[in-house]
Enzyme design. Sequence first.
Site, PDB file in Angstrom:
ATOM      1  N   LYS A 287      -5.942   3.465  -2.152  1.00 20.58           N
ATOM      2  CA  LYS A 287      -7.100   4.068  -2.817  1.00 20.58           C
ATOM      3  C   LYS A 287      -7.741   3.097  -3.807  1.00 20.58           C
ATOM      4  O   LYS A 287      -8.973   2.941  -3.840  1.00 20.58           O
ATOM      5  CB  LYS A 287      -6.670   5.345  -3.525  1.00 20.58           C
ATOM      6  CG  LYS A 287      -6.308   6.486  -2.570  1.00 20.58           C
ATOM      7  CD  LYS A 287      -5.795   7.701  -3.309  1.00 20.58           C
ATOM      8  CE  LYS A 287      -5.495   8.839  -2.337  1.00 20.58           C
ATOM      9  NZ  LYS A 287      -4.962  10.035  -3.020  1.00 20.58           N
TER      10      LYS A 287
ATOM     11  N   SER B 247      -5.315  15.755  -4.053  1.00 22.44           N
ATOM     12  CA  SER B 247      -5.428  14.551  -4.877  1.00 22.44           C
ATOM     13  C   SER B 247      -6.824  14.386  -5.494  1.00 22.44           C
ATOM     14  O   SER B 247      -7.035  13.492  -6.303  1.00 22.44           O
ATOM     15  CB  SER B 247      -5.083  13.306  -4.056  1.00 22.44           C
ATOM     16  OG  SER B 247      -6.023  13.106  -3.018  1.00 22.44           O
TER      17      SER B 247
END
Length: 792
Positions: free
Chosen positions: A695, A652
């Site tokens: 996040k 990611s």
Amino acid sequence: MAQTSLTSDKLYRTSQLSKLDVSSTKHLDPLEEIVGQDRARQAVEFAMSIKEKGYNIYALGQNGLGKRTMVMRYLSRHWQYNHPIYDWCYVANFQDSRCPTVLKLPAGKGIQLKKDIEKLMARMGKSLPLAFDNEMYYSRADMLKSRLSEQQEGALATLSQEANNQSVSLSITTTGEYQFIALNGEEPHTEDSFLELSEKEQKRFDTVIRELEIQLRGIIRKLTEWEEDYAEKQQKLDEDIATEVVSHLIVPLIENYRDLPQVKKYLKAMQADILENLDIFLQESEEQAALAYAALDKKLPRRYQVNVLVSQEENVPPVIVEDSPSYHNIFGYVENATYKGTVFTDFSLIRSGSIHRANGGVLLIDAVKVLERPYVWDGLKRALSSRKANLSSLEREVTLSGTISLEPEPIPLDVKIILFGDYQTYRLLQNYDPEFSELFRVTADFEDDMPRNDDSEMKYAQFISSICHDSNLLHCDKGAIARIIEHSSRQADDQDKLSLHSADIANLLRESNYQAKSLGSNLIRASHVEKALASRDLRVSRLRDHVMEGFVTGTTLIETKGKAVGQVNALSVLSTNDFSFGAPNRITATTSFGDGEVLDIERSVELGGSIHSKGVMILTAYLASLLGKHAKIPLTTRLTFEQSYGGVDGDSASMAEFCAIISAISGIPLRQDLAITGSMNQFGQAQPIGGVNEKIEGFFDVCTIKGPKSTQGVIIPRSNAHNLMLRKDIIHAVEKGKFHIYAIDHVSEAIELFTSTVAGKPDARGKFKPDTVLHIAARKLDELRTKAAKKK
């Protein structure tokens, strides 16, 4: 090129509950089914409808999906069964005491048989001694004894008279032996007087005594025959009396069980055994009686007890949940008893296991617990393959002991086993046990989530109502229902999905109920749900607070303002067992003259996982396709996560790493008020990642700590936009233009956001338009190639 951030309405999907026409769950019908698990329900229904061997069920899915609840509800409400249920009893095998006999009786008959036998034994315990303790019996027994005495006395009297006629007397010694003695008149000869007799007279006495002894031996044989005949007649008398008593008592009982051949056969065998063992009921010694009755239950002799192993109170198939599946708990065992220092066992000490109690029904077990216990899995496979419940001693199987034990007759087994387990255990069994697929042919695969629409929200509301009703909680108003549904979407990480982890929702409802009651409310409202969620986060967020403290004190280096070359803020998720949160990481890239390698420092020091390394290789390939198509990139780039001291895995961060590398090569600084997450493929296209909500929230919290600025924001793949279910404070910040969330389709869009400069695309010759980021990077590489060529 300007990029537009997502509007606040794209960051959270509220629940409108358009089909809910009631004000609270109090007036909402509870949902009888488990919501969203139709696939698993159909699998269970299919398996339960097939009687053949091997159609047992493996319920597959994560913990908290309500697997057991769904199965139990189906079995209790919808399982159509048409087979009879039986009681199982162990009784004595009068031919071989080591192999107890099993009796199969209709449901409820086992206890009845036990009670009938207890009554029978109680009556026999009174009737048999009375039958042998009355004048009629005594007179008949005395008559037999008198006849024997008369015969014995008559024979001995005749012999004694004959001996007297020849001056010899018959007497009995102190040891009970018969003896002939020569007479001297009326008195026996002494040794001296006998020696004074003439030799002829002495010989006569010797001859007479020898002849009398021959006759005596013949009479003694007769006496023995008469005693044996007497014993037989006495036994026949006892048997006749006992038979009359026993038959009078047991025949009606046999008639009561005439429809059960096994029981009828056992009662007849018992009748014969009682007649052979009358002394059990006629013990004169208390010691002997105690030995015959030695047991935990002293109401009747041990050999005539009925051990009801399984008793079904109703004619309904049993559903047994075994929470502690040890070998003995599942397959039963044989106890030992001690009497005056002697250890013994028999059929009355056989104890059932859950597989016996579930016979004719269903046994539910946790797969991991089964595999953790020694010998249990092998025992289950044997039982399911043979369709018999063998109650063999585990100790005898696993040791070399020669201890005598019982070998009870096996019980025919008709049971469905439902194992509850996760995917890892399922794959383990499939790969390493070839019998698993034969014995567990049906997989009930439980979903983690379901589509979110008006109909499913309505079902979810009914599901919430069922928890409130079943657990006697305060009811939820419409706002609370909507908030719980929205939380469920957050748990599913998808605006268009609802989490099916029913255990989490049930726990949230219980905690919301506590908050509502603490505040004296008569309903659970949205504010109570919010307080419950906040309270839960507070309990489990110690690690997050510790990480965020590093940003407060400055020990964790991060910039949320300004610009920097070769430096970018990436996003990661940290997790404990019950909590996940996001935190930004600084990724840096540096370059030096080289041959085009991208060195992953994390991988070099073995802190990077294989997926992270794959991401680095993919971005390297894309970088080479852009800037190294016609000549090798004359740089070596080193890439790392700053202040990362644990393992790094996942791809990611690959877009963030690519942006850092382009910045390092081109020398163009990157905005530090932005953070980015997302992976990329070899063509630079943005790919979705997990944990996007955590996040974004992590970077927002760090921006708040370091000093908020209206230009701050996060870049995510557009394919993650439907996963957004963000906190309300972030949504409010976006509404006011104080925070931004950019959704992109290609890494070039990220470069433009970070640099405020067009990224650039190669033309047919591989050239870039002037003043684009990639043109500047390509120009610098060409300059390096030229310098390197001049040095040569």
